[in-house]
Write an enzyme that holds these catalytic residues in place. Sequence first.
Site, mmCIF file in Angstrom:
data_model
loop_
_atom_site.group_PDB
_atom_site.id
_atom_site.type_symbol
_atom_site.label_atom_id
_atom_site.label_comp_id
_atom_site.label_asym_id
_atom_site.label_seq_id
_atom_site.Cartn_x
_atom_site.Cartn_y
_atom_site.Cartn_z
ATOM 1 N N LYS A 62 0.859 -1.304 -0.085
ATOM 2 C CA LYS A 62 -0.053 -0.115 -0.125
ATOM 3 C C LYS A 62 0.549 1.174 0.042
ATOM 4 O O LYS A 62 0.575 2.098 -0.722
ATOM 5 C CB LYS A 62 -1.082 0.118 1.156
ATOM 6 N N ARG A 101 -9.301 1.151 8.809
ATOM 7 C CA ARG A 101 -8.787 -0.156 9.315
ATOM 8 C C ARG A 101 -9.808 -1.029 9.926
ATOM 9 O O ARG A 101 -9.613 -2.083 10.425
ATOM 10 C CB ARG A 101 -7.423 -0.099 10.094
ATOM 11 N N ARG A 158 12.004 -5.305 5.049
ATOM 12 C CA ARG A 158 11.437 -3.911 4.775
ATOM 13 C C ARG A 158 12.261 -2.597 5.167
ATOM 14 O O ARG A 158 12.903 -2.823 6.400
ATOM 15 C CB ARG A 158 9.881 -3.670 4.909
ATOM 16 N N ARG A 217 11.821 -0.430 10.589
ATOM 17 C CA ARG A 217 10.844 0.178 11.872
ATOM 18 C C ARG A 217 11.027 -0.875 12.961
ATOM 19 O O ARG A 217 11.016 -1.726 12.699
ATOM 20 C CB ARG A 217 9.741 0.516 11.225
ATOM 21 N N ARG A 252 0.370 -8.107 13.546
ATOM 22 C CA ARG A 252 -0.166 -7.181 12.534
ATOM 23 C C ARG A 252 -1.184 -7.913 11.491
ATOM 24 O O ARG A 252 -2.288 -7.348 11.110
ATOM 25 C CB ARG A 252 0.893 -6.088 11.997
HETATM 26 P P1 AMP Z 1 1.167 1.155 9.255
HETATM 27 O O1 AMP Z 1 2.411 2.198 8.911
HETATM 28 O O2 AMP Z 1 -0.056 1.370 8.177
HETATM 29 O O3 AMP Z 1 1.588 -0.178 9.341
HETATM 30 O O4 AMP Z 1 0.685 1.414 10.807
HETATM 31 C C1 AMP Z 1 1.624 1.103 11.761
HETATM 32 C C2 AMP Z 1 0.842 1.109 13.151
HETATM 33 O O5 AMP Z 1 0.120 2.484 13.470
HETATM 34 C C3 AMP Z 1 -0.179 0.014 13.036
HETATM 35 O O6 AMP Z 1 0.107 -1.152 13.451
HETATM 36 C C4 AMP Z 1 -1.127 0.501 14.033
HETATM 37 O O7 AMP Z 1 -0.777 0.244 15.362
HETATM 38 C C5 AMP Z 1 -1.112 1.966 13.784
HETATM 39 N N1 AMP Z 1 -2.075 2.608 13.019
HETATM 40 C C6 AMP Z 1 -2.148 2.833 11.723
HETATM 41 N N2 AMP Z 1 -3.288 3.122 10.958
HETATM 42 C C7 AMP Z 1 -4.061 2.889 12.155
HETATM 43 C C8 AMP Z 1 -5.610 2.916 11.712
HETATM 44 N N3 AMP Z 1 -6.143 3.337 10.739
HETATM 45 N N4 AMP Z 1 -6.237 2.573 13.103
HETATM 46 C C9 AMP Z 1 -5.521 2.058 13.981
HETATM 47 N N5 AMP Z 1 -4.371 1.932 14.371
HETATM 48 C C10 AMP Z 1 -3.493 2.407 13.237
#
Ligand code: AMP
Length: 227
Positions: A20, A95, A136, A169, A180
């Site tokens: 994404k 999400r 990554r 990260r 996740r």
């Molecule tokens: P990402 O970079 O999209 O993988 O997001 C990293 C982390 O941020 C996720 O594992 C969640 O802990 C938090 N996070 C990101 N987007 C959301 C969302 N829409 N709702 C809840 N937690 C989020």
Amino acid sequence: MSASSVARYIVLLGAPGAGKGTQAELLEQALKLPHVASGDLFREHLKNETELGRLARSYIEKGELVPDDVTIAMVRERLSQPDCAKGAILDGFPRTIPQAQALEDMLADLTGGTYELIPIYIEVPQDVLLARLGGRWTCRNCQAVYHELFNPPQVPGVCDECGGELYQRPDDTPETHRRRIEVYMEQTAPLIDYYREQGLLVTVDGRPSVQEVRTALLAVIRGGEHD
Ligand code: AMP
């Protein structure tokens, strides 16, 4: 109002590792719409040690979702900014079903009710997801995402886009990856049906190369195909 002046919000759906973030950056350049990534917004808050960042940290480190009310308020604030008035590419939000409903409310509010929502599911099998999450690397400066095997930077450790330093990260660990993906299956996968039932969903195969997936995404966005 002509079709081209309707604000377009593209929602990229897919598991962690589906591509994404990578695709959102490419679409940002091609469509001239801002890339709004909830994960990046949270990481900014963590870096700046804001109150929201302190609240979100424990969830992010465990691979859990940050509570809906906090997430929705943060995204709403971002989408209210003038650069999102013509649309945006949403990556990582919504999400959950409540977040999807809140998105509809906020877009109705922010656009006066005239907007197009294009949810696109980037479909990738689970074994491929785990392999991708493993290698990554992310740019500390501009958040561009690379993969040491599938999408390497030209110079190891250096961002092609801005020359920034690449890092892994802290939530890129095997345990967090598994969690996740589980959280995605439980809480985010139902969004696929949510949008399918509304007749809005578009599905794109996320297994081919970055460029092939980009071409497929642009074709469905420009052609307006639905499942
Ligand atoms: P990402 O970079 O999209 O993988 O997001 C990293 C982390 O941020 C996720 O594992 C969640 O802990 C938090 N996070 C990101 N987007 C959301 C969302 N829409 N709702 C809840 N937690 C989020």
